[in-house]
Design a protein around this motif. Sequence first.
Motif, PDB file in Angstrom:
ATOM      1  N   GLY A 149       0.788  -1.225   0.000  1.00  0.00           N
ATOM      2  CA  GLY A 149       0.000   0.000   0.000  1.00  0.00           C
ATOM      3  C   GLY A 149       0.818   1.272   0.000  1.00  0.00           C
ATOM      4  O   GLY A 149       0.516   2.202  -0.757  1.00  0.00           O
ATOM      5  N   PRO A 150       1.875   1.391   0.822  1.00  0.00           N
ATOM      6  CA  PRO A 150       2.670   2.625   0.800  1.00  0.00           C
ATOM      7  C   PRO A 150       3.267   2.930  -0.569  1.00  0.00           C
ATOM      8  O   PRO A 150       3.343   4.093  -0.976  1.00  0.00           O
ATOM      9  CB  PRO A 150       3.768   2.342   1.841  1.00  0.00           C
ATOM     10  N   LEU A 151       3.689   1.888  -1.296  1.00  0.00           N
ATOM     11  CA  LEU A 151       4.241   2.097  -2.632  1.00  0.00           C
ATOM     12  C   LEU A 151       3.149   2.539  -3.597  1.00  0.00           C
ATOM     13  O   LEU A 151       3.336   3.450  -4.404  1.00  0.00           O
ATOM     14  CB  LEU A 151       4.906   0.812  -3.132  1.00  0.00           C
ATOM     15  N   LEU A 152       1.979   1.905  -3.519  1.00  0.00           N
ATOM     16  CA  LEU A 152       0.870   2.240  -4.407  1.00  0.00           C
ATOM     17  C   LEU A 152       0.311   3.629  -4.124  1.00  0.00           C
ATOM     18  O   LEU A 152      -0.137   4.324  -5.038  1.00  0.00           O
ATOM     19  CB  LEU A 152      -0.242   1.199  -4.262  1.00  0.00           C
ATOM     20  N   ALA A 153       0.332   4.027  -2.846  1.00  0.00           N
ATOM     21  CA  ALA A 153      -0.265   5.308  -2.451  1.00  0.00           C
ATOM     22  C   ALA A 153       0.657   6.488  -2.687  1.00  0.00           C
ATOM     23  O   ALA A 153       0.277   7.635  -2.413  1.00  0.00           O
ATOM     24  CB  ALA A 153      -0.679   5.257  -0.982  1.00  0.00           C
ATOM     25  N   LEU A 154       1.872   6.258  -3.174  1.00  0.00           N
ATOM     26  CA  LEU A 154       2.801   7.328  -3.543  1.00  0.00           C
ATOM     27  C   LEU A 154       3.035   8.318  -2.400  1.00  0.00           C
ATOM     28  O   LEU A 154       3.054   9.529  -2.587  1.00  0.00           O
ATOM     29  CB  LEU A 154       2.285   8.074  -4.775  1.00  0.00           C
ATOM     30  N   GLY A 155       3.207   7.777  -1.192  1.00  0.00           N
ATOM     31  CA  GLY A 155       3.516   8.622  -0.057  1.00  0.00           C
ATOM     32  C   GLY A 155       2.316   9.080   0.744  1.00  0.00           C
ATOM     33  O   GLY A 155       2.477   9.751   1.766  1.00  0.00           O
ATOM     34  N   TYR A 156       1.105   8.722   0.333  1.00  0.00           N
ATOM     35  CA  TYR A 156      -0.103   9.147   1.040  1.00  0.00           C
ATOM     36  C   TYR A 156      -0.804   7.978   1.724  1.00  0.00           C
ATOM     37  O   TYR A 156      -2.003   8.036   1.987  1.00  0.00           O
ATOM     38  CB  TYR A 156      -1.064   9.829   0.060  1.00  0.00           C
ATOM     39  N   HIS A 157      -0.064   6.928   2.044  1.00  0.00           N
ATOM     40  CA  HIS A 157      -0.706   5.742   2.593  1.00  0.00           C
ATOM     41  C   HIS A 157      -1.315   5.991   3.956  1.00  0.00           C
ATOM     42  O   HIS A 157      -2.286   5.327   4.338  1.00  0.00           O
ATOM     43  CB  HIS A 157       0.304   4.591   2.675  1.00  0.00           C
ATOM     44  N   ARG A 158      -0.766   6.918   4.716  1.00  0.00           N
ATOM     45  CA  ARG A 158      -1.348   7.167   6.030  1.00  0.00           C
ATOM     46  C   ARG A 158      -2.808   7.595   5.921  1.00  0.00           C
ATOM     47  O   ARG A 158      -3.612   7.344   6.818  1.00  0.00           O
ATOM     48  CB  ARG A 158      -0.552   8.238   6.771  1.00  0.00           C
TER      49      ARG A 158
END
Length: 527
Positions: free
Chosen positions: A251-260
């Motif tokens: 998820g962190p990779l897919l969310a491009l830094g907005y996973h939080r």
Amino acid sequence: MQKKKWAIATGAIVVGALAIGAATWRYARYGGQINALGVDLRQPAAYVATPSLTALSRDLVKAPVLRELLTEDFVFYYEAHEDKLGLAGAIKRVAYEHETTFTDDLMALALDQPAEVALWADDRGAARHWALAMTRGALAKAIQGLGSIAAKDKQLTLVAEVPLTAFGLQSVPVYALSLSPRRTLAIASRGNRVVVLSDPGLLFDNERSPDPEASKVLAKLLSGDDGDQGLWRQHFGLAAPGTRHTLVAGGPLLALGYHRFMPALQALRVEVAPGGAGLRSWVKQGAAWPASPWAALPAQPAACTALPVDWAVARTVLAGGSGDASSALGEMVQSFDGPAAVCWYGKSQLHTPLLMAHAKGPAPSAATQEAFMQWWLPKGATWQAGDKAAGIKAPYGTQKQADASAYRAAFRRAGDWWLFSPDEALVAKAEEAIARRYPSIADTVGGASPVAVAAPAQIAELMKRETLAVLPREQGGMRQAAETQLLPRLADFGKLPAAQAVPQGQPDAQGWVALDWRPLSATTAVP
């Protein structure tokens, strides 16, 4: 039927390419621990389990949909990759100069067997750091005999003995093998286990001292216990590797830094059958996704995906500061709840997507909206209020007015939705869809609740236009390469049918739910 599963191609290509061809710097260039940049060897950003690294690229080329998008050049690229050629050359040279037990087929033996690859993002967000773990008796034995060679070889050196006694194991030597000025591998083995890291800096700091947490991971990977060896699989909630190639992006990779802001999106998984006989995909959910946003979005997007935003987290982050901007953020963020989405449209541009989020309660004041947009906008941009749309004058973007550095954006509330795009035409179209004066994506999904939709024809049109826009005719070589290599592939891609990714049933105990790729129906007229 297999063509309907075209959209899996994106995840397979991206994760597969990351797994095979990551490139990083040399050990000497690091000014400290890589872990200081946030790398945790226990928690990869992406993961690949394959019965054969050599077969992986070949099977991707043969897989449904992918065989229409990729050519044998994809395989040849990785067969002739400079790192692979450098490693083969190093093995032959060491074998010749030092009369070791290395053989010419040692690398083929290593790559034609099962392996696990984990990848981590660097400080720029690209997954360039990687580690490879495998069970290779012959290779492990050869590595364990490198001690006498490392003392007198320029290309191969002993970095340090990593103490693993605290984990019930003896210390293991870790060797650095320099392949080129841009690549130095770290290699360790114990028993029949072998671990290769893309850079010694993943395990050591600037003073060549082993990082304690990284050493724990190395101990587990070199352990003879299957449970310890599977720490990467456990991180993603995966079973033991089978006969298929498994590719996972976290998820962190897919969310491009907005996973939080989107913790519900935990991972995407693609499996490729041996010989490319089939593709399957799953998404891992950390929580139930909110209601579908498709009725509020204009039909016929190039690509569109729901964003499972956790607004409680967003409120905490955005409203936690001080000053006028923080006050505006705090008031604005109270309006958001439920689903959000981002969509690209073929007649717009790659950098002008439509963003939308569900709203509740009365709209914030005009002053609050203006303060919010001043926070949102880049430095140097100015806010210009309008009757129907709020305009942005920014020192970048395409020429849409007399001023070459200006373009019109729109930020509006329509019913229960907030809409924003650097292309005001998309916001206007979304307003029409919400008012039921224009078809919406909901009119094409046949009652399903997909997590994403995509239309290859629109994507191909968008990518072709954007590619040629950044490659003027003055750049003859690059433009010719794009016209002869990329554009034909985009044309083939554009022939595939539009599709939607629909979750099937309930997630399993680990949160994985299978995706069924279905065709989109034709857009119907809306009263």
